[in-house]
Structures are given as structure tokens and as C-alpha cells.
Design a protein around this motif. Structure first.
Motif, PDB file in Angstrom:
ATOM      1  N   SER A  62     -10.799  34.987  78.097  1.00 60.61           N
ATOM      2  CA  SER A  62     -11.140  33.605  77.395  1.00 60.61           C
ATOM      3  C   SER A  62     -11.521  34.044  76.269  1.00 60.61           C
ATOM      4  O   SER A  62     -11.821  33.306  75.202  1.00 60.61           O
ATOM      5  N   ALA A  68      -7.916  26.900  77.032  1.00 64.89           N
ATOM      6  CA  ALA A  68      -7.269  27.008  78.637  1.00 64.89           C
ATOM      7  C   ALA A  68      -5.866  27.102  78.595  1.00 64.89           C
ATOM      8  O   ALA A  68      -5.442  27.540  79.581  1.00 64.89           O
ATOM      9  N   ARG A  71      -4.609  30.420  78.407  1.00 63.65           N
ATOM     10  CA  ARG A  71      -4.404  31.360  79.362  1.00 63.65           C
ATOM     11  C   ARG A  71      -3.760  30.719  80.788  1.00 63.65           C
ATOM     12  O   ARG A  71      -3.267  31.735  81.428  1.00 63.65           O
ATOM     13  N   ASN A  72      -3.841  29.620  80.900  1.00 62.68           N
ATOM     14  CA  ASN A  72      -2.938  28.949  82.020  1.00 62.68           C
ATOM     15  C   ASN A  72      -1.565  29.353  81.863  1.00 62.68           C
ATOM     16  O   ASN A  72      -0.785  29.812  82.690  1.00 62.68           O
TER      17      ASN A  72
END
Length: 132
Positions: A62, A68, A71-72
């Protein structure tokens, strides 16, 4: 005549979720790097779910990816590349009656495209097959 159908699924039982096992993996496991991944693996006697020879986890920092969504996406692409190529490692481990816990940590600063990740995951799978 019955045929064994090989599915390319990535089920819940194949995901590394046991906090205890993850802590043991990072404390006692061996590691190697195949850019953009750092791979930590540990031969285990008994996985929590005995149906599959490998349990694998994926992560992205992170700090490097504050959003997010990014990252996902990295984790989704990595899981897909793993899902499509895992069968060779699974067959090898089943033949030797062994089990493995693996964790892949994404280390690059930018999101790689799927073809790059696909190639790197294949290199990782070969290294795992040869080193274990």
C-alpha cells in the motif's frame, strides 16, 4: 471410460489465508526474487485444507500503490496468471506427495501488463518445481 477433468479454477481452498501459517511462512520460509515478485515458500507437512498440494497468497504494497484499485488489479492479474499455469507444479508435488505454502509479494513501482506477469509466474513455477 472416465477421464480426469483438469480445471483451471482457483478455489477458496487454494488461497493462503491462515494467519498462523502466513506468520510461519515469513519467519521460517525460503525466499527468492523474480522481478517484479519476491517469492516466499515453505514446504509444509499438512496444509489446513489437504485437497490441494499448494496454498498461495498474493500481496501488493500500500506504500507503493496508495490506491486500492491498483493493488487489487495487480493481485487479480497475478492470480489469473497463476491459475492458468499452476497445473505443472501441482502434478509435480502430487507425484512426490508434498505440500507447499507460497506467498508472492509484488515489488515493482508500476503495474506490469498481463503478458509480463504471465511470463514471470511461469518462471516462478519452474523455480519452485526445481527447488523443491
Amino acid at each position: 471410460m472416465l477421464f480426469a477433468i483438469k480445471t483451471n479454477s482457483f478455489t477458496k481452498e487454494e488461497r493462503l489465508k491462515s494467519r498462523k501459517l502466513i506468520e510461519t511462512l515469513f519467519r521460517e520460509g525460503k525466499a527468492f526474487s523474480v522481478f517484479p515478485f519476491r517469492v516466499v515458500y515453505l514446504p509444509v507437512k499438512e496444509l489446513p485444507v489437504n485437497k490441494y498440494p499448494v496454498q498461495v497468497g498474493f500481496s501488493a504494497s500500500s506504500r507503493r500503490f496508495p490506491h486500492a484499485v491498483d493493488r487489487n488489479r495487480i493481485k487479480r492479474l497475478s492470480r489469473e496468471a497463476w491459475r492458468l499455469q499452476k497445473q505443472g507444479l501441482y502434478d509435480h508435488l502430487r507425484a512426490e506427495s508434498r505440500q507447499l505454502a507460497v506467498f508472492l509479494v509484488y515489488t515493482d513501482k508500476k503495474i506490469a501488463d498481463f503478458s509480463t506477469l504471465h511470463h514471470k509466474i511461469s518462471v516462478i513455477l519452474e523455480k519452485l518445481k526445481n527447488s523443491y
